[in-house]
Design an enzyme around this catalytic site. Structure first.
Site, mmCIF file in Angstrom:
data_model
loop_
_atom_site.group_PDB
_atom_site.id
_atom_site.type_symbol
_atom_site.label_atom_id
_atom_site.label_comp_id
_atom_site.label_asym_id
_atom_site.label_seq_id
_atom_site.Cartn_x
_atom_site.Cartn_y
_atom_site.Cartn_z
ATOM 1 C CB SER A 106 -30.686 6.718 1.626
ATOM 2 O OG SER A 106 -30.808 7.998 1.078
ATOM 3 C CE1 TYR A 130 -33.078 8.208 6.911
ATOM 4 C CE2 TYR A 130 -32.169 9.528 5.124
ATOM 5 C CZ TYR A 130 -32.904 8.435 5.551
ATOM 6 O OH TYR A 130 -33.457 7.577 4.632
ATOM 7 C CE LYS A 180 -32.056 4.731 6.135
ATOM 8 N NZ LYS A 180 -32.877 3.560 6.389
HETATM 9 P P1 NAD Z 1 -42.116 5.528 6.241
HETATM 10 O O1 NAD Z 1 -41.896 6.404 7.424
HETATM 11 O O2 NAD Z 1 -43.353 5.713 5.444
HETATM 12 O O3 NAD Z 1 -42.018 3.999 6.678
HETATM 13 C C1 NAD Z 1 -41.232 3.558 7.761
HETATM 14 C C2 NAD Z 1 -42.084 2.606 8.593
HETATM 15 O O4 NAD Z 1 -41.288 2.141 9.681
HETATM 16 C C3 NAD Z 1 -43.320 3.280 9.186
HETATM 17 O O5 NAD Z 1 -44.436 2.443 8.991
HETATM 18 C C4 NAD Z 1 -42.985 3.411 10.679
HETATM 19 O O6 NAD Z 1 -44.143 3.366 11.477
HETATM 20 C C5 NAD Z 1 -42.059 2.223 10.880
HETATM 21 N N1 NAD Z 1 -41.099 2.370 11.986
HETATM 22 C C6 NAD Z 1 -40.235 3.395 12.205
HETATM 23 N N2 NAD Z 1 -39.497 3.157 13.306
HETATM 24 C C7 NAD Z 1 -39.895 1.956 13.783
HETATM 25 C C8 NAD Z 1 -39.502 1.158 14.895
HETATM 26 N N3 NAD Z 1 -38.563 1.577 15.752
HETATM 27 N N4 NAD Z 1 -40.100 -0.040 15.081
HETATM 28 C C9 NAD Z 1 -41.074 -0.468 14.224
HETATM 29 N N5 NAD Z 1 -41.492 0.242 13.162
HETATM 30 C C10 NAD Z 1 -40.901 1.438 12.948
HETATM 31 O O7 NAD Z 1 -40.815 5.689 5.302
HETATM 32 P P2 NAD Z 1 -40.556 5.154 3.833
HETATM 33 O O8 NAD Z 1 -40.469 6.341 2.935
HETATM 34 O O9 NAD Z 1 -41.477 4.046 3.497
HETATM 35 O O10 NAD Z 1 -39.069 4.616 4.002
HETATM 36 C C11 NAD Z 1 -38.798 3.261 4.302
HETATM 37 C C12 NAD Z 1 -37.301 3.089 4.495
HETATM 38 O O11 NAD Z 1 -36.636 3.539 3.322
HETATM 39 C C13 NAD Z 1 -36.721 3.900 5.654
HETATM 40 O O12 NAD Z 1 -35.723 3.126 6.281
HETATM 41 C C14 NAD Z 1 -36.106 5.102 4.959
HETATM 42 O O13 NAD Z 1 -35.029 5.635 5.691
HETATM 43 C C15 NAD Z 1 -35.631 4.489 3.653
HETATM 44 N N6 NAD Z 1 -35.508 5.481 2.570
HETATM 45 C C16 NAD Z 1 -36.571 6.272 2.252
HETATM 46 C C17 NAD Z 1 -36.431 7.239 1.252
HETATM 47 C C18 NAD Z 1 -37.579 8.158 0.906
HETATM 48 O O14 NAD Z 1 -37.331 9.215 0.313
HETATM 49 N N7 NAD Z 1 -38.836 7.810 1.208
HETATM 50 C C19 NAD Z 1 -35.209 7.383 0.573
HETATM 51 C C20 NAD Z 1 -34.160 6.528 0.914
HETATM 52 C C21 NAD Z 1 -34.316 5.574 1.920
HETATM 53 N N1 UFG Z 2 -37.856 21.156 -3.103
HETATM 54 C C1 UFG Z 2 -38.476 22.377 -3.327
HETATM 55 N N2 UFG Z 2 -39.560 22.699 -2.565
HETATM 56 C C2 UFG Z 2 -40.065 21.853 -1.609
HETATM 57 C C3 UFG Z 2 -39.429 20.613 -1.398
HETATM 58 C C4 UFG Z 2 -38.317 20.292 -2.158
HETATM 59 O O1 UFG Z 2 -38.044 23.154 -4.161
HETATM 60 O O2 UFG Z 2 -41.048 22.217 -0.946
HETATM 61 C C5 UFG Z 2 -36.690 20.786 -3.942
HETATM 62 C C6 UFG Z 2 -35.415 20.546 -3.147
HETATM 63 O O3 UFG Z 2 -34.730 21.754 -2.963
HETATM 64 C C7 UFG Z 2 -34.683 19.538 -4.040
HETATM 65 C C8 UFG Z 2 -35.827 18.731 -4.666
HETATM 66 O O4 UFG Z 2 -36.997 19.546 -4.549
HETATM 67 O O5 UFG Z 2 -34.023 20.218 -5.068
HETATM 68 C C9 UFG Z 2 -36.081 17.393 -3.978
HETATM 69 O O6 UFG Z 2 -36.258 17.626 -2.589
HETATM 70 P P1 UFG Z 2 -36.877 16.509 -1.618
HETATM 71 O O7 UFG Z 2 -36.989 17.127 -0.261
HETATM 72 O O8 UFG Z 2 -38.103 15.927 -2.214
HETATM 73 O O9 UFG Z 2 -35.796 15.360 -1.638
HETATM 74 P P2 UFG Z 2 -34.245 15.403 -1.241
HETATM 75 O O10 UFG Z 2 -33.494 14.995 -2.468
HETATM 76 O O11 UFG Z 2 -33.860 16.666 -0.606
HETATM 77 O O12 UFG Z 2 -34.187 14.302 -0.097
HETATM 78 C C10 UFG Z 2 -34.489 12.937 -0.374
HETATM 79 C C11 UFG Z 2 -35.048 12.253 0.871
HETATM 80 C C12 UFG Z 2 -34.005 12.180 1.944
HETATM 81 C C13 UFG Z 2 -32.758 11.541 1.421
HETATM 82 C C14 UFG Z 2 -32.300 12.284 0.194
HETATM 83 C C15 UFG Z 2 -31.089 11.654 -0.419
HETATM 84 O O13 UFG Z 2 -36.168 12.989 1.363
HETATM 85 O O14 UFG Z 2 -34.501 11.371 2.986
HETATM 86 O O15 UFG Z 2 -33.342 12.301 -0.782
HETATM 87 O O16 UFG Z 2 -31.413 10.516 -1.123
HETATM 88 F F1 UFG Z 2 -31.797 11.582 2.358
#
Ligand code: NAD
Ligand code: UFG
Length: 352
Positions: free
Chosen positions: A133, A157, A161
Site C-alpha cells: 500500500s 496496519y 505492510k
Molecule cells: P478485502 O477485505 O475485500 O479482501 C481481503 C480478503 O482476504 C477477504 O476476502 C478476506 O475474507 C480475506 N482474509 C482476510 N484475512 C484472512 C485470513 N487470515 N485468511 C484467509 N483469508 C483472509 O480487501 P481488499 O480491498 O480486496 O484488499 C486486498 C489486499 O489489498 C489487502 O491485503 C489490503 O491490505 C490491500 N490493500 C487494499 C487497499 C484498499 O484501499 N482496498 C489499499 C492498499 C492495499
Molecule cells: N473522506 C471524506 N469523507 C468520508 C471518507 C473519506 O471526506 O466519509 C476523505 C478523506 O478525508 C480523504 C479521502 O476522502 O481525504 C480519501 O479517504 P479514504 O478513507 O477513502 O482513503 P484513505 O486515503 O484515507 O485511505 C486509503 C485506504 C487505507 C490506506 C490508505 C493509504 O483506505 O487502507 O489509503 O494508501 F492505508
C-alpha cells in the site's frame, strides 16, 4: 477440450480472492486463461463474489475455505492446485481497527504471511505478488511518491505492510531464485463494468467512494467531508483514485514479469494513475455519473489523514508496460452500476 499437445494452463493460488480487489483480479486471471484457486476464510467477504466471478467469466474457480495462518491447509492447496505462483491479497485493512487491535493485525497480516511463505517454500513455489500500500510512505517528504520515497507508516496496519515487505526483501536476499513483486496500491475504487462484483463494506463505510455511493442510492443521508482547510486547490483531501479493473490488470502484468524473470528479484511498484483528485472532485463526478445528488457537510479534519498524495506510476509503465486506462468518470459510473444493481451488496439478489 484439452489435447496432449496443449500445455496445461498456468495455475495461481489467490489468497483473499473473494475480497474486493481479489475478485476483480480473479476475473482478469480467468479471462487470460489461468487456472485459479482461491483460499479465503471469508472474514470480510462472501463466497457469492466467487459465484459471480464464475458468472462473468463462464469459468470455474477452485475454492478452499481456510485461514492463511493454517500451514497444512496452505500446503494442501498449493499441492492440489499445482500452483506456480501466489497472489497474496488476504489480510485485514481497516486503519482504525488496527489502532484498536494491533495484535489482531500483526497476527493476520504478518504471521499469516510467514505461514504462507513457509508453505510456499515447502512446496517449491517461488513466485509471489504481494498487496502492499501507498500507506508505507506516510507523510510525504516529496510528491509524487516514487518507490524510493522514505518509509514512515503512521498506524499498525501500515506497519504490517512494511514488515511484510521487509520480510519479502530478506527472503529474496536469502533465496535469489524467488521472484517477488510488491505492488503498492493507491486508492482502489470502482467496480467491474458488469455490475456483478464490487466493494461490499460491512457496516458504515470508512472510505470515500463506497460512502458516496450509499448516499446516492439513499442508504445514507449525507456525506461528511473531513476537512476543507487543507493546502489543496479546493481545501479538501487529495488522493490518487485508481479503477479496480486497472489495478487487477496490473497484477496480471506483474505475474507475467515474474514468470518471464524480468524486473528483478524483489521489486516494489506503485499502482496509481499519477493524478490527484479532491473529495469534492469525487462528489461532483459521482453526481454526474449517477444523475443523483450527493448532499454533504463539511466537518473537521479526520485524525491521522494526510492532506494530499499521489503516485509516480512510471516504474509500472517501464517494468510492466502498464498504465491506468480508466477515468474518474468510469470509476464513478461503474461504482454506481454496482451500487444500484446491488443496493445491499452481495446480500442483494442478482438482477441482471
Ligand atoms: P478485502 O477485505 O475485500 O479482501 C481481503 C480478503 O482476504 C477477504 O476476502 C478476506 O475474507 C480475506 N482474509 C482476510 N484475512 C484472512 C485470513 N487470515 N485468511 C484467509 N483469508 C483472509 O480487501 P481488499 O480491498 O480486496 O484488499 C486486498 C489486499 O489489498 C489487502 O491485503 C489490503 O491490505 C490491500 N490493500 C487494499 C487497499 C484498499 O484501499 N482496498 C489499499 C492498499 C492495499
Ligand atoms: N473522506 C471524506 N469523507 C468520508 C471518507 C473519506 O471526506 O466519509 C476523505 C478523506 O478525508 C480523504 C479521502 O476522502 O481525504 C480519501 O479517504 P479514504 O478513507 O477513502 O482513503 P484513505 O486515503 O484515507 O485511505 C486509503 C485506504 C487505507 C490506506 C490508505 C493509504 O483506505 O487502507 O489509503 O494508501 F492505508
Amino acid at each position: 477440450m484439452q489435447t496432449n499437445t496443449m500445455p496445461a494452463a498456468a495455475s495461481v493460488l489467490v489468497t483473499g480472492g473473494a475480497g474486493y480487489i481479489g475478485s476483480h483480479t480473479c476475473v482478469e486471471l480467468l479471462q487470460a486463461g489461468y487456472r485459479v484457486t482461491v483460499l479465503d476464510n471469508y472474514c470480510n467477504s462472501s463466497p457469492e463474489a466467487l459465484a459471480r466471478v464464475e458468472r462473468i467469466t463462464g469459468k470455474t474457480v477452485q475454492r478452499v475455505q481456510a485461514d492463511i495462518r493454517d500451514g497444512a491447509a496452505l500446503r494442501d492447496a498449493l499441492r492440489s492446485s499445482q500452483a506456480q505462483a501466489v497472489i497474496h491479497f488476504a489480510g485485514l485493512k481497516a486503519v482504525g481497527e488496527s489502532v484498536a487491535e494491533p495484535l489482531h493485525y500483526y497476527d493476520n497480516n504478518v504471521l499469516g504471511t510467514v505461514r504462507l511463505l513457509q508453505a510456499m517454500q515447502d512446496c517449491g513455489v517461488e513466485q509471489i505478488v504481494f498487496s502492499s500500500s501507498a500507506t508505507v510512505y506516510g507523510d510525504p517528504v516529496r510528491l509524487p511518491y516514487t518507490e524510493d520515497h522514505p518509509f514512515a507508516p503512521t498506524n499498525p496496519y501500515g506497519q504490517t505492510k512494511l514488515d511484510v515487505e521487509n520480510m519479502l526483501r530478506a527472503q529474496s536476499r536469502a533465496k535469489p531464485h524467488w521472484r517477488i513483486a510488491l505492488l503498492r496500491y493507491f486508492n482502489p475504487v470502482g467496480a467491474h463494468p458488469s455490475g456483478l462484483i464490487g466493494e461490499d463494506p460491512q457496516g458504515v463505510p470508512n472510505n470515500l467512494m463506497p460512502f458516496v455511493a450509499q448516499v446516492a442510492v439513499g442508504r445514507r443521508q449525507s456525506l461528511n467531508v473531513w476537512g476543507s482547510d487543507y493546502d489543496t486547490p479546493d481545501g479538501t483531501g487529495v488522493r490518487d483514485y485508481i479503477h479496480v479493473v486497472d489495478l487487477a490488470q496490473g497484477h496480471l502484468r506483474a505475474l507475467d514479469m515474474l514468470q518471464r524473470g524480468t524486473g528483478g528479484q524483489c521489486t516494489a511498484i506503485n499502482l496509481g494513475t499519477g493524478q490527484g483528485c479532491s473529495v469534492l472532485d469525487v462528489v461532483q463526478a459521482f453526481e454526474q455519473a449517477s444523475g443523483r445528488k450527493v448532499p454533504y457537510q463539511i466537518q473537521p479534519r479526520r485524525p491521522g489523514d494526510l492532506p494530499a498524495y499521489w503516485a509516480d506510476p512510471s516504474t509500472a509503465q517501464r517494468l510492466l508496460g502498464w498504465q491506468a486506462q480508466r477515468s474518474l468518470h468510469d470509476m464513478c459510473a461503474d461504482t454506481w452500476r454496482w451500487q444500484s444493481m446491488n443496493p445491499q451488496g452481495y446480500a442483494s439478489p442478482v438482477t441482471a
